[in-house]
Design a protein around this motif. Structure first.
Motif, PDB file in Angstrom:
ATOM      1  N   TYR A  18       0.815  -1.340  -0.072  1.00 26.61           N
ATOM      2  CA  TYR A  18      -0.083  -0.425  -0.148  1.00 26.61           C
ATOM      3  C   TYR A  18       1.081   1.288  -0.347  1.00 26.61           C
ATOM      4  O   TYR A  18       2.113   1.312   0.311  1.00 26.61           O
ATOM      5  CB  TYR A  18      -0.976   0.026   1.167  1.00 26.61           C
ATOM      6  N   LYS A  47       2.056   4.769   1.345  1.00 28.39           N
ATOM      7  CA  LYS A  47       2.388   5.556   2.628  1.00 28.39           C
ATOM      8  C   LYS A  47       1.468   6.473   3.005  1.00 28.39           C
ATOM      9  O   LYS A  47       1.686   7.111   2.100  1.00 28.39           O
ATOM     10  CB  LYS A  47       3.633   5.275   3.049  1.00 28.39           C
ATOM     11  N   THR A  48       0.329   6.652   3.649  1.00 31.64           N
ATOM     12  CA  THR A  48      -0.658   8.256   3.587  1.00 31.64           C
ATOM     13  C   THR A  48       0.558   8.672   4.713  1.00 31.64           C
ATOM     14  O   THR A  48       1.659   8.025   5.223  1.00 31.64           O
ATOM     15  CB  THR A  48      -1.870   7.917   3.654  1.00 31.64           C
ATOM     16  N   HIS A  85      -0.461   7.018   8.102  1.00 33.23           N
ATOM     17  CA  HIS A  85       0.796   5.872   8.439  1.00 33.23           C
ATOM     18  C   HIS A  85       2.053   6.776   8.635  1.00 33.23           C
ATOM     19  O   HIS A  85       2.525   5.690   8.973  1.00 33.23           O
ATOM     20  CB  HIS A  85       0.809   5.401   7.034  1.00 33.23           C
ATOM     21  N   HIS A 115       3.653   5.380  11.915  1.00 34.80           N
ATOM     22  CA  HIS A 115       4.389   5.490  11.865  1.00 34.80           C
ATOM     23  C   HIS A 115       6.273   5.842  13.222  1.00 34.80           C
ATOM     24  O   HIS A 115       6.596   5.048  14.113  1.00 34.80           O
ATOM     25  CB  HIS A 115       5.644   4.633  10.905  1.00 34.80           C
ATOM     26  N   TRP A 161      -7.161   4.154   8.457  1.00 37.77           N
ATOM     27  CA  TRP A 161      -6.032   3.835   7.843  1.00 37.77           C
ATOM     28  C   TRP A 161      -6.934   3.679   6.619  1.00 37.77           C
ATOM     29  O   TRP A 161      -7.954   3.368   6.385  1.00 37.77           O
ATOM     30  CB  TRP A 161      -6.064   2.261   8.833  1.00 37.77           C
ATOM     31  N   GLU A 162      -6.227   3.379   5.386  1.00 42.45           N
ATOM     32  CA  GLU A 162      -6.933   3.105   4.013  1.00 42.45           C
ATOM     33  C   GLU A 162      -6.871   1.721   3.827  1.00 42.45           C
ATOM     34  O   GLU A 162      -5.842   0.796   4.088  1.00 42.45           O
ATOM     35  CB  GLU A 162      -6.142   3.327   3.192  1.00 42.45           C
TER      36      GLU A 162
END
Length: 95
Positions: free
Chosen positions: A2, A4-5, A8, A12, A94-95
């Motif tokens: 995926y 990383k937005t 995210h 992290h 979250w996606e």
């Protein structure tokens, strides 16, 4: 894999970078995302308080220079990653 937005990257930094990944409260695991509303504005300060609620269940002890530094750094991560000190709650998903 995926993409990383911003969220995210923020999570992290919060979890891996500082170890605030949530915690057990009674028989339920709580994560900062459990406190984020479905809609409306969320400030960096609110987010940081929810991180601590998820981690400690609201049972942080007396004021601590270490916790104050962590709060300041987590707030800075929020602003850095989200691009503002206030964002719509929909950006904290979250996606």
């Amino acid at each position: 894999m995926y993409a990383k937005t911003r969220f995210h990257l923020l999570m992290h930094a919060v979890c891996v970078g500082h170890g605030y990944c949530g915690g057990m409260h009674g028989d339920k695991f709580m994560h900062v995302t459990d406190y984020i509303p479905q809609s409306g504005d969320v400030t960096a300060d609110q987010f940081v308080e929810w991180v601590f609620l998820a981690e400690h269940g609201g049972q942080t002890s007396e004021p601590s220079p270490t916790l104050d530094r962590h709060r300041e750094r987590l707030r800075a991560f929020f602003v850095e990653q989200m691009g503002s000190d206030v964002v719509d709650a929909s950006q904290l998903r979250w996606e």
